[in-house]
Design an enzyme around this catalytic site. Structure first.
Site, PDB file in Angstrom:
ATOM      1  N   LYS A 101       0.827  -1.216   0.000  1.00 16.64           N
ATOM      2  CA  LYS A 101       0.000   0.000   0.000  1.00 16.64           C
ATOM      3  C   LYS A 101       0.857   1.262   0.000  1.00 16.64           C
ATOM      4  O   LYS A 101       0.540   2.232  -0.707  1.00 16.64           O
ATOM      5  CB  LYS A 101      -0.939  -0.024   1.209  1.00 16.64           C
ATOM      6  N   ARG A 160      -2.593  -9.925  13.276  1.00 12.34           N
ATOM      7  CA  ARG A 160      -2.843  -8.611  12.674  1.00 12.34           C
ATOM      8  C   ARG A 160      -3.684  -8.739  11.407  1.00 12.34           C
ATOM      9  O   ARG A 160      -4.576  -7.916  11.146  1.00 12.34           O
ATOM     10  CB  ARG A 160      -1.511  -7.925  12.350  1.00 12.34           C
ATOM     11  N   ARG A 196     -10.685   2.363   9.380  1.00 12.49           N
ATOM     12  CA  ARG A 196     -10.418   0.956   9.634  1.00 12.49           C
ATOM     13  C   ARG A 196     -11.610   0.228  10.238  1.00 12.49           C
ATOM     14  O   ARG A 196     -11.540  -0.962  10.529  1.00 12.49           O
ATOM     15  CB  ARG A 196      -9.217   0.825  10.579  1.00 12.49           C
ATOM     16  N   ARG A 211      11.018  -9.079   6.539  1.00  9.85           N
ATOM     17  CA  ARG A 211      11.360  -7.653   6.573  1.00  9.85           C
ATOM     18  C   ARG A 211      12.415  -7.357   7.627  1.00  9.85           C
ATOM     19  O   ARG A 211      12.399  -7.913   8.727  1.00  9.85           O
ATOM     20  CB  ARG A 211      10.110  -6.810   6.886  1.00  9.85           C
ATOM     21  N   ARG A 258      11.302  -5.912  13.526  1.00  8.53           N
ATOM     22  CA  ARG A 258      10.268  -5.426  14.431  1.00  8.53           C
ATOM     23  C   ARG A 258       9.754  -6.564  15.294  1.00  8.53           C
ATOM     24  O   ARG A 258       9.648  -7.705  14.846  1.00  8.53           O
ATOM     25  CB  ARG A 258       9.091  -4.840  13.635  1.00  8.53           C
TER      26      ARG A 258
END
Length: 292
Positions: free
Chosen positions: A88, A239, A164, A199, A228
């Site tokens: 995104k 998530r 959201r 990532r 992270r």
């Protein structure tokens, strides 16, 4: 079909090489001058009728530009949603670069408001310092205020990852903010998990790498990369579950204006589909403008 001598292929205004060779509505400063001149063209003066025929054959682009002289620009209002690692952020950069929309991301807006010490920012900071989620009413007011700014009204806006939930969407609608298009990036869960788990962050430059798809350039960079805490398979699946539930509730409000795009494709192909949808939207707006 004769083309307007004032238009080139990129729709930029330019001087005609032969001004008298054909007729273009842009020869007249406004629609009143055009109307009076068309009355003259209709008269039985030798050779003028052929000019009238060429006028009727003029490229539609001339008509669109002529309409814009008497009608204000209708800026685009776009919402885009996608799961973590759906690409995104990349698509938002491409969209804003081409269409010059104001990019509004709720997370960035929240941090900016807190840093600026605004009234909304002060209220948000109180919750953040306690480790609590900032209430919807505060974030909605931040988004509302940003979308109400002159640049958003003039250029149009791209609302990134917000709303959201259906309650957030309903609150924005109550303030009069209704998108022209809701873009949803769809990516299979296994691809999203792979993207997230691989990532890595370079704490020195802030750049995001991926161990497989975008590895670090040197061993020195690779040695300092961090992950992270929530970029694990277990956490990302949670998530994604939350994201999917929220998106379904929002989609029910924007079902008629939703465009679903396969986000697993190369970024260029993803943008090509989004670009096509936005181009069609602009064409529809121009057609509506001509009809009014």
């Amino acid at each position: 079909m004769a083309s307007c001598p004032y238009l080139n292929s990129s729709m930029m205004l330019s001087k005609p090489k032969h001004p008298t060779a054909s007729f273009c509505p842009l020869d007249f400063p406004n629609s009143q001058h055009l109307s009076s001149s068309l009355s003259f063209i209709a008269s039985p003066i030798g050779g003028v009728k052929s000019v009238s025929r060429r006028c009727r054959q003029t490229n539609q682009r001339c008509s669109l530009i002529l309409a814009s002289m008497d009608n204000p620009k209708k800026p685009l209002k776009i919402m885009i949603s996608g799961a973590p690692a759906s690409g995104k952020g990349t698509q938002c950069e491409l969209i804003t670069s081409k269409y010059d929309l104001v990019h509004v991301a709720a997370g960035d807006l929240l941090r900016a408001e807190v840093a600026a010490g605004s009234e909304n920012g002060k209220q948000a900071k109180e919750y953040m310092e306690k480790g609590q989620l900032v209430p919807d009413k505060i974030v909605v007011m931040m988004v509302k205020d940003r979308l109400s700014q002159p640049d958003s009204n003039e250029k149009g806006w791209l609302l990134d990852g917000y709303p959201r939930s259906s309650s957030q969407a309903t609150a924005l609608q109550a303030f009069g903010f209704q998108p022209d298009l809701f873009i949803l990036l769809e990516v299979p869960e296994e691809i999203l998990v792979d993207r997230v788990v691989g990532r890595r962050l370079d704490p020195v430059t802030g750049r995001i790498y991926h161990l497989t798809y975008s590895p670090p350039e040197t061993e020195e960079i690779a040695a300092r990369l961090t992950q992270r805490f929530d970029d694990t398979e277990e956490r990302v699946k949670l998530r994604l579950q939350t994201h999917n539930q929220n998106v379904e509730s929002v989609l029910s409000l924007f079902e008629d204006i939703t465009v679903k795009v396969d986000g697993s494709l190369p970024k260029e192909d993803v943008f090509a589909k989004i670009d096509s949808a936005l181009s069609n939207l602009i064409e529809q707006k121009n057609t509506t403008m001509l009809a009014t």
